[in-house]
Design a protein around this motif. Structure first.
Motif, mmCIF file in Angstrom:
data_model
loop_
_atom_site.group_PDB
_atom_site.id
_atom_site.type_symbol
_atom_site.label_atom_id
_atom_site.label_comp_id
_atom_site.label_asym_id
_atom_site.label_seq_id
_atom_site.Cartn_x
_atom_site.Cartn_y
_atom_site.Cartn_z
ATOM 1 N N CYS A 108 0.851 -1.190 0.000
ATOM 2 C CA CYS A 108 0.000 0.000 0.000
ATOM 3 C C CYS A 108 0.888 1.242 0.000
ATOM 4 O O CYS A 108 2.064 1.176 0.341
ATOM 5 N N SER A 109 0.306 2.372 -0.357
ATOM 6 C CA SER A 109 1.078 3.611 -0.465
ATOM 7 C C SER A 109 1.700 4.034 0.861
ATOM 8 O O SER A 109 2.703 4.738 0.875
ATOM 9 N N ASN A 110 1.131 3.610 2.001
ATOM 10 C CA ASN A 110 1.689 3.982 3.301
ATOM 11 C C ASN A 110 2.759 3.000 3.791
ATOM 12 O O ASN A 110 3.227 3.102 4.917
ATOM 13 N N GLY A 111 3.130 2.031 2.940
ATOM 14 C CA GLY A 111 4.164 1.068 3.301
ATOM 15 C C GLY A 111 3.624 -0.233 3.875
ATOM 16 O O GLY A 111 4.353 -1.195 4.034
ATOM 17 N N TRP A 112 2.355 -0.276 4.232
ATOM 18 C CA TRP A 112 1.751 -1.484 4.784
ATOM 19 C C TRP A 112 1.581 -2.507 3.677
ATOM 20 O O TRP A 112 1.314 -2.161 2.522
ATOM 21 N N SER A 113 1.735 -3.785 3.976
ATOM 22 C CA SER A 113 1.546 -4.822 2.966
ATOM 23 C C SER A 113 0.628 -5.904 3.501
ATOM 24 O O SER A 113 0.474 -6.066 4.721
ATOM 25 N N ALA A 114 0.019 -6.635 2.588
ATOM 26 C CA ALA A 114 -0.907 -7.706 2.950
ATOM 27 C C ALA A 114 -1.020 -8.670 1.772
ATOM 28 O O ALA A 114 -0.586 -8.365 0.657
ATOM 29 N N TRP A 115 -1.616 -9.802 2.038
ATOM 30 C CA TRP A 115 -1.920 -10.782 0.998
ATOM 31 C C TRP A 115 -3.411 -10.705 0.716
ATOM 32 O O TRP A 115 -4.211 -10.557 1.634
ATOM 33 N N VAL A 116 -3.782 -10.785 -0.573
ATOM 34 C CA VAL A 116 -5.178 -10.699 -0.984
ATOM 35 C C VAL A 116 -5.443 -11.747 -2.060
ATOM 36 O O VAL A 116 -4.519 -12.375 -2.561
#
Length: 180
Positions: free
Chosen positions: A52-60
């Motif tokens: 994400c643009s704020n540096g957060w990441s996730a799996w989708v």
């Protein structure tokens, strides 16, 4: 707000989407907001790892991400340039008119499915207009072109680029490294 240099490749679907800490359904995390810009950094089957643009990441579930169109090529980076987009637009209109006529006949019962398939076989058209920008498919050349209203530049091609070498009575296609 996006971080400097962040270039999204996708956005989250309009209804938002669930997210996971790892590609494991047993590890859910906070869902992603609708239309959130993300960069797809990895794929594992249907799983997509997004940043994400704020540096957060996730799996989708990567199958549901909506691709963001890439910027068109710069004029000096184009493979070829066509100065006037009107002839290609005219051919696209003609192909669309032929397809529409066949659909009308099929819907009206004047054509059966097989005749419809035969009549539309070989028709290929693709046009995307977004304000002054246009992407149009040229089926004769097997390539997508980007247009700004005044000229077209090759955006993507079906096949890798080739050059033609004249070998006397006939010519042959040659790849950029010289291999036939």
């Amino acid at each position: 707000m996006t971080t400097s240099g962040f270039r999204p490749t996708h956005v989250v679907p309009q209804q938002g989407m669930p997210a996971w800490e790892a590609p494991d359904p047993a590890r859910p995390t906070v869902p992603l907001d609708p239309l959130l810009p993300v960069r797809l950094v990895e794929r594992r089957g249907d799983w997509g790892h997004v940043l994400c643009s704020n540096g957060w990441s996730a799996w989708v579930d990567g199958r549901y991400l909506v691709a963001v169109p890439q910027d068109p090529p710069l004029a000096d980076g184009a493979l070829t340039t066509v100065t006037d987009p009107r002839p290609l637009l005219g051919r696209a209109e003609q192909a669309l008119a032929r397809y529409r006529a066949a659909v009308e006949e099929l819907a009206g019962g004047a054509l059966d499915g097989e005749t419809f398939r035969n009549r539309t076989q070989g028709l290929r058209i693709g046009v995307v207009v977004d304000g002054e920008s246009m992407w149009i498919y040229d089926p004769a050349q097997g390539r997508w072109l980007y247009g700004d209203g005044t000229r077209l530049s090759t955006y993507a091609a079906d096949d890798p680029p080739t050059t033609t070498q004249n070998t006397g009575a006939r010519s042959r296609a040659v790849t950029p490294d010289g291999e036939p």
